[in-house]
Design a protein around this motif. Structure first.
Motif, PDB file in Angstrom:
ATOM      1  N   SER A 348      -0.713  -0.331  48.199  1.00 10.24           N
ATOM      2  CA  SER A 348      -0.828   0.954  47.500  1.00 10.24           C
ATOM      3  C   SER A 348      -2.225   1.147  46.928  1.00 10.24           C
ATOM      4  O   SER A 348      -2.811   2.236  47.015  1.00 10.24           O
ATOM      5  N   GLU A 349      -2.757   0.080  46.316  1.00 12.68           N
ATOM      6  CA  GLU A 349      -4.091   0.174  45.729  1.00 12.68           C
ATOM      7  C   GLU A 349      -5.143   0.400  46.810  1.00 12.68           C
ATOM      8  O   GLU A 349      -6.106   1.149  46.601  1.00 12.68           O
ATOM      9  N   LEU A 350      -4.980  -0.238  47.963  1.00 12.97           N
ATOM     10  CA  LEU A 350      -5.903   0.004  49.072  1.00 12.97           C
ATOM     11  C   LEU A 350      -5.795   1.454  49.532  1.00 12.97           C
ATOM     12  O   LEU A 350      -6.806   2.079  49.881  1.00 12.97           O
ATOM     13  N   GLY A 351      -4.576   1.987  49.535  1.00 13.87           N
ATOM     14  CA  GLY A 351      -4.405   3.393  49.865  1.00 13.87           C
ATOM     15  C   GLY A 351      -5.203   4.281  48.929  1.00 13.87           C
ATOM     16  O   GLY A 351      -5.875   5.227  49.356  1.00 13.87           O
ATOM     17  N   ASP A 352      -5.181   3.962  47.636  1.00 10.83           N
ATOM     18  CA  ASP A 352      -5.947   4.740  46.651  1.00 10.83           C
ATOM     19  C   ASP A 352      -7.452   4.631  46.898  1.00 10.83           C
ATOM     20  O   ASP A 352      -8.188   5.615  46.790  1.00 10.83           O
ATOM     21  N   LEU A 353      -7.905   3.405  47.209  1.00 13.37           N
ATOM     22  CA  LEU A 353      -9.341   3.221  47.443  1.00 13.37           C
ATOM     23  C   LEU A 353      -9.811   4.008  48.660  1.00 13.37           C
ATOM     24  O   LEU A 353     -10.853   4.666  48.627  1.00 13.37           O
ATOM     25  N   TYR A 354      -9.034   3.952  49.743  1.00  8.18           N
ATOM     26  CA  TYR A 354      -9.412   4.704  50.944  1.00  8.18           C
ATOM     27  C   TYR A 354      -9.302   6.209  50.705  1.00  8.18           C
ATOM     28  O   TYR A 354     -10.059   6.985  51.281  1.00  8.18           O
ATOM     29  N   HIS A 355      -8.384   6.624  49.878  1.00  9.37           N
ATOM     30  CA  HIS A 355      -8.226   8.054  49.596  1.00  9.37           C
ATOM     31  C   HIS A 355      -9.385   8.589  48.768  1.00  9.37           C
ATOM     32  O   HIS A 355      -9.845   9.719  48.951  1.00  9.37           O
ATOM     33  N   SER A 356      -9.873   7.746  47.837  1.00 12.41           N
ATOM     34  CA  SER A 356     -10.960   8.189  46.958  1.00 12.41           C
ATOM     35  C   SER A 356     -12.339   7.819  47.495  1.00 12.41           C
ATOM     36  O   SER A 356     -13.346   8.358  47.029  1.00 12.41           O
ATOM     37  N   ALA A 367      -5.783   5.478  54.407  1.00  8.55           N
ATOM     38  CA  ALA A 367      -5.034   5.556  53.150  1.00  8.55           C
ATOM     39  C   ALA A 367      -3.551   5.734  53.428  1.00  8.55           C
ATOM     40  O   ALA A 367      -2.702   5.041  52.851  1.00  8.55           O
ATOM     41  N   ALA A 368      -3.237   6.661  54.337  1.00  4.05           N
ATOM     42  CA  ALA A 368      -1.833   6.917  54.677  1.00  4.05           C
ATOM     43  C   ALA A 368      -1.185   5.669  55.276  1.00  4.05           C
ATOM     44  O   ALA A 368      -0.012   5.368  55.003  1.00  4.05           O
ATOM     45  N   ARG A 369      -1.943   4.920  56.074  1.00  2.00           N
ATOM     46  CA  ARG A 369      -1.395   3.716  56.700  1.00  2.00           C
ATOM     47  C   ARG A 369      -1.013   2.680  55.656  1.00  2.00           C
ATOM     48  O   ARG A 369       0.058   2.068  55.731  1.00  2.00           O
ATOM     49  N   HIS A 370      -1.879   2.491  54.662  1.00  2.00           N
ATOM     50  CA  HIS A 370      -1.569   1.516  53.617  1.00  2.00           C
ATOM     51  C   HIS A 370      -0.384   1.971  52.767  1.00  2.00           C
ATOM     52  O   HIS A 370       0.472   1.150  52.397  1.00  2.00           O
ATOM     53  N   TYR A 371      -0.343   3.257  52.447  1.00  2.00           N
ATOM     54  CA  TYR A 371       0.819   3.750  51.694  1.00  2.00           C
ATOM     55  C   TYR A 371       2.106   3.537  52.493  1.00  2.00           C
ATOM     56  O   TYR A 371       3.146   3.186  51.932  1.00  2.00           O
ATOM     57  N   GLN A 372       2.010   3.753  53.816  1.00  2.00           N
ATOM     58  CA  GLN A 372       3.188   3.612  54.672  1.00  2.00           C
ATOM     59  C   GLN A 372       3.704   2.173  54.635  1.00  2.00           C
ATOM     60  O   GLN A 372       4.922   1.947  54.554  1.00  2.00           O
ATOM     61  N   ILE A 373       2.800   1.219  54.690  1.00  2.00           N
ATOM     62  CA  ILE A 373       3.205  -0.193  54.665  1.00  2.00           C
ATOM     63  C   ILE A 373       3.921  -0.505  53.351  1.00  2.00           C
ATOM     64  O   ILE A 373       4.992  -1.129  53.341  1.00  2.00           O
ATOM     65  N   ALA A 374       3.332  -0.061  52.234  1.00  2.00           N
ATOM     66  CA  ALA A 374       3.949  -0.333  50.931  1.00  2.00           C
ATOM     67  C   ALA A 374       5.291   0.377  50.793  1.00  2.00           C
ATOM     68  O   ALA A 374       6.241  -0.173  50.237  1.00  2.00           O
ATOM     69  N   GLY A 379       9.774  -0.486  49.576  1.00  2.00           N
ATOM     70  CA  GLY A 379      10.400   0.701  49.002  1.00  2.00           C
ATOM     71  C   GLY A 379       9.715   1.125  47.719  1.00  2.00           C
ATOM     72  O   GLY A 379      10.360   1.651  46.802  1.00  2.00           O
ATOM     73  N   GLN A 380       8.407   0.883  47.634  1.00  4.96           N
ATOM     74  CA  GLN A 380       7.671   1.171  46.406  1.00  4.96           C
ATOM     75  C   GLN A 380       7.614   2.671  46.146  1.00  4.96           C
ATOM     76  O   GLN A 380       7.147   3.447  46.975  1.00  4.96           O
ATOM     77  N   ALA A 381       8.102   3.077  44.985  1.00  2.00           N
ATOM     78  CA  ALA A 381       8.238   4.498  44.669  1.00  2.00           C
ATOM     79  C   ALA A 381       6.888   5.217  44.691  1.00  2.00           C
ATOM     80  O   ALA A 381       6.793   6.347  45.180  1.00  2.00           O
ATOM     81  N   TYR A 382       5.845   4.583  44.157  1.00  2.00           N
ATOM     82  CA  TYR A 382       4.540   5.249  44.111  1.00  2.00           C
ATOM     83  C   TYR A 382       4.021   5.521  45.513  1.00  2.00           C
ATOM     84  O   TYR A 382       3.531   6.619  45.800  1.00  2.00           O
ATOM     85  N   GLN A 384       5.738   5.810  48.251  1.00  2.00           N
ATOM     86  CA  GLN A 384       6.592   6.833  48.857  1.00  2.00           C
ATOM     87  C   GLN A 384       6.222   8.227  48.346  1.00  2.00           C
ATOM     88  O   GLN A 384       6.177   9.190  49.110  1.00  2.00           O
ATOM     89  N   LEU A 385       5.923   8.307  47.053  1.00  2.00           N
ATOM     90  CA  LEU A 385       5.545   9.597  46.475  1.00  2.00           C
ATOM     91  C   LEU A 385       4.196  10.062  47.013  1.00  2.00           C
ATOM     92  O   LEU A 385       4.001  11.254  47.295  1.00  2.00           O
ATOM     93  N   MET A 386       3.262   9.137  47.182  1.00  2.00           N
ATOM     94  CA  MET A 386       1.964   9.493  47.743  1.00  2.00           C
ATOM     95  C   MET A 386       2.107   9.973  49.187  1.00  2.00           C
ATOM     96  O   MET A 386       1.450  10.941  49.601  1.00  2.00           O
ATOM     97  N   LEU A 387       2.963   9.319  49.953  1.00  2.00           N
ATOM     98  CA  LEU A 387       3.213   9.775  51.327  1.00  2.00           C
ATOM     99  C   LEU A 387       3.800  11.176  51.324  1.00  2.00           C
ATOM    100  O   LEU A 387       3.460  12.009  52.170  1.00  2.00           O
ATOM    101  N   SER A 388       4.688  11.431  50.382  1.00  2.00           N
ATOM    102  CA  SER A 388       5.275  12.769  50.263  1.00  2.00           C
ATOM    103  C   SER A 388       4.192  13.823  50.048  1.00  2.00           C
ATOM    104  O   SER A 388       4.195  14.884  50.679  1.00  2.00           O
TER     105      SER A 388
END
Length: 603
Positions: A348-356, A367-374, A379-382, A384-388
């Motif tokens: 998730s944190e890597l997703g944030d770094l790539y997003h910013s 970023a989306a790929r890292h969020y997808q893995i998490a 089933g990490q809520a954060y 999942q919410l970022m993917l949404s």
């Protein structure tokens, strides 16, 4: 993983034989069944290479040049052979394919669903290591819907084949009540004992750990004896566990100094976990002087030795400049190391770094790929919410409202959903991981705050107090601070007390204000301790006392006292020597009795 390493030694010679066999094939083969494919992964079996004898003469192998057949590299040919063998019912080949898709090896990318498919084929063939992996999949909800009963079933299949790893996994589930399994010490002891009878020292040690924490004093002392014997042999884990026992006062008299000494000995013997524990002690200031830089040093030692929790926390430290100089590149480095060990929060944190684009080149697809893995792995809520949000806005992925709603609903079912909403608000407020947008931050904070999440209530209060992203509104700020204060949050209590003293957003009342300030001071809020000293100094809403004023002012300023502040100098000058001695002694007492609150980086 030990099984994977073992299987490589078995399988690579097998691959060479399979390639030679396929090269010599002359009869066409019926198409094999096609496993499920995800996006662009095509893992169906191709026609065997070199189906005509004449073609063999055109294939040349050398150390300088890859061999090609129909335009395919040797790596691709080996993969094709694996798929062919797996589709013909070879469980070893299916297991190797599962491993490749699990780790993203060779010519394929990581894909949890396809990994699950191949491991299921290997497990159906009776391979214990594949059965264990199936247990992991169902236990963690990785590549398949989480189902702890099926996880236990697969672990038991492997355990009944004499697999020690499966026995220990079952023991851990029953011993610690992980993943919703009801704690059952008898079952845990049974599986640990079976593994220990097969020569597993790790199982013997975990059995001792279980006995030490059990209700039977006699059996607990047996476990303690195992710890002590192992510690005398220089066993790092035993030394670390003895440090825990002396820290807790379990079976032995509580002794923080001896606990730290055991941790230090464990570190000398190579324990990464003990180094992590020493870092936590330095960070919290528990029984040792609080020192963020010293904490970071211990976390670094632990992380360099490969301890995943330390690697993740070190990423947080570099991200936020907590005890180290802020460095996003270093944060990305340590998050990657933790992610490689399966820490979903690091993804998730890597997703944030790539997003910013901080510490790495901005890449929304990555970023989306890292969020997808998490999101899929834990089933990490954060995540999942970022993917949404990404699917809703079409950032890094194709706009898809169906997927957006699916991930939003998945996140809303998680226990950490309010934290996830809060973190999204924080990302919008700081521009870290999402475009900076204070109005959007206010909206997401409101979602979490309206459900009683104290950190969101405080952030919302701050926005109204300072007029950030909304109109300045002291009454609304006070309302949200008060909600968090009633939940026991020290900073909110301090702000409620301060606003009540000032009559800001609420009628002024020095007596009520001093009560809120005192409550926050007792919890270790340094600014509240300093403010309480001023109240005693001036007698505002509280009985005037130079002694208590000095004690609280010194406690509140303890981390900033390179030199004595003027307010303390003037106070000391007007005190009698006897009162001064009492004030200094009380100040030392308060410093130890009400240590500063530590909020580790976690958002």
């Amino acid at each position: 993983m030990p099984y994977y390493v073992a299987m490589r030694h078995i399988f690579f010679p097998l691959i060479s034989g399979v390639l030679l066999m396929l090269t010599a094939c002359t009869l066409p083969l019926a198409p094999p069944p096609t496993p499920p494919t995800i996006e662009n992964d095509d893992i169906s079996s191709p026609a065997p290479c070199g189906s005509k004898k004449d073609d063999n003469d055109n294939i040349k192998y050398s150390e300088q040049q890859d061999a090609y057949c129909d335009g395919k590299s040797r790596e691709q040919l080996a993969f094709d052979a694996l798929v062919y063998c797996a589709n013909q019912g070879d469980p070893v080949a299916a297991g190797r394919l599962g491993e490749m898709y699990l780790n993203g090896e060779g010519v394929v990318l990581r894909n949890s669903k396809v990994a699950f498919y191949w491991f299921s084929k290997a497990a159906e063939g009776g391979l214990p290591y594949a059965e264990i992996q199936m247990g992991h999949f169902y236990r963690d909800g990785f590549g398949v819907e989480k189902n702890i009963r099926r996880a236990v079933c697969w672990y038991e299949k492997a355990a009944h084949q004499g697999d020690v790893t499966a026995m220990i996994a079952l023991g851990d589930l029953y011993a610690k009540g992980w993943h919703g399994v009801k704690i059952n010490r008898e079952k845990a002891c049974h599986w640990y004992s079976r593994a220990a009878s097969l020569g597993s020292y790790e199982a013997e040690y975990r059995k001792a750990w279980l006995l030490v924490r059990g209700k039977s004093r006699h059996r607990a002392e047996q476990g303690l004896a195992t710890f002590i014997a192992a510690a005398k042999q220089g066993n790092a884990e035993a030394l670390s566990d003895l440090g825990d026992l002396y820290a807790e006062g379990r079976l032995v008299h509580k002794n923080p100094k001896l606990s730290r000494a055991y941790y230090l000995s464990a570190v000398e013997q190579g324990s990464s976990e003990a180094a992590f524990k020493l870092g936590m002690l330095s960070e919290s200031g528990e029984n040792v002087p609080q020192n963020h830089a010293e904490a970071a040093r211990w976390f670094m030692i632990s992380a360099e030795r490969g301890y995943a929790p330390a690697q993740f926390l070190l990423g947080n430290l570099y991200r936020d400049g907590w005890g180290v100089q802020q460095n996003y590149q270093q944060a990305a480095l340590w998050y990657n190391k933790a992610a490689d060990q399966g820490v979903a929060s690091a993804e998730s944190e890597l997703g944030d770094l790539y997003h910013s684009g901080k510490g790495v080149t901005r890449n929304l697809q990555e970023a989306a790929r890292h969020y997808q893995i998490a999101a899929e792995y834990s089933g990490q809520a954060y995540a999942q919410l970022m993917l949404s949000i990404l699917y809703q806005d079409g950032r890094g992925v194709s706009e898809d409202m169906v997927k957006s709603m699916r991930w939003y609903k998945a996140a809303s079912k998680q226990t950490g959903f309010l934290m996830a909403e809060f973190r999204v608000g924080r990302r919008y407020a700081t521009g870290f991981g999402l475009p900076k947008d204070l109005k959007e931050a206010n909206r997401w904070y409101s979602f979490a705050a309206n459900n009683g999440f104290a950190p969101a209530e405080i952030e919302l209060a701050e926005m109204y107090y300072f007029g950030r992203g909304t109109d300045q509104d002291s009454e609304e700020a006070y309302r949200w601070y008060h909600k968090a204060a009633k939940q026991g949050h020290s900073y909110a209590q301090y702000m409620v007390g301060l606003m009540t003293l000032e009559g800001n957003g609420v009628p002024a009342n020095a007596s009520k204000g001093s009560i809120w300030i005192r409550n926050a001071a007792y919890q270790g809020a340094r600014q509240a301790q300093y403010q309480l000293g001023l109240l005693y100094l001036n007698g505002d809403g509280i009985n005037q006392s130079d002694i208590h004023a000095y004690a609280w002012l010194k406690t509140g300023l303890i981390e900033q006292m390179d030199q004595t502040p003027d307010v303390l100098k003037s106070l000391i000058d007007r005190m009698t020597p006897q009162s001064r001695m009492r004030a200094v002694a009380l100040g030392e007492q308060y410093t130890h009795q009400y240590p500063a609150i530590v909020h580790s980086p976690q958002f």
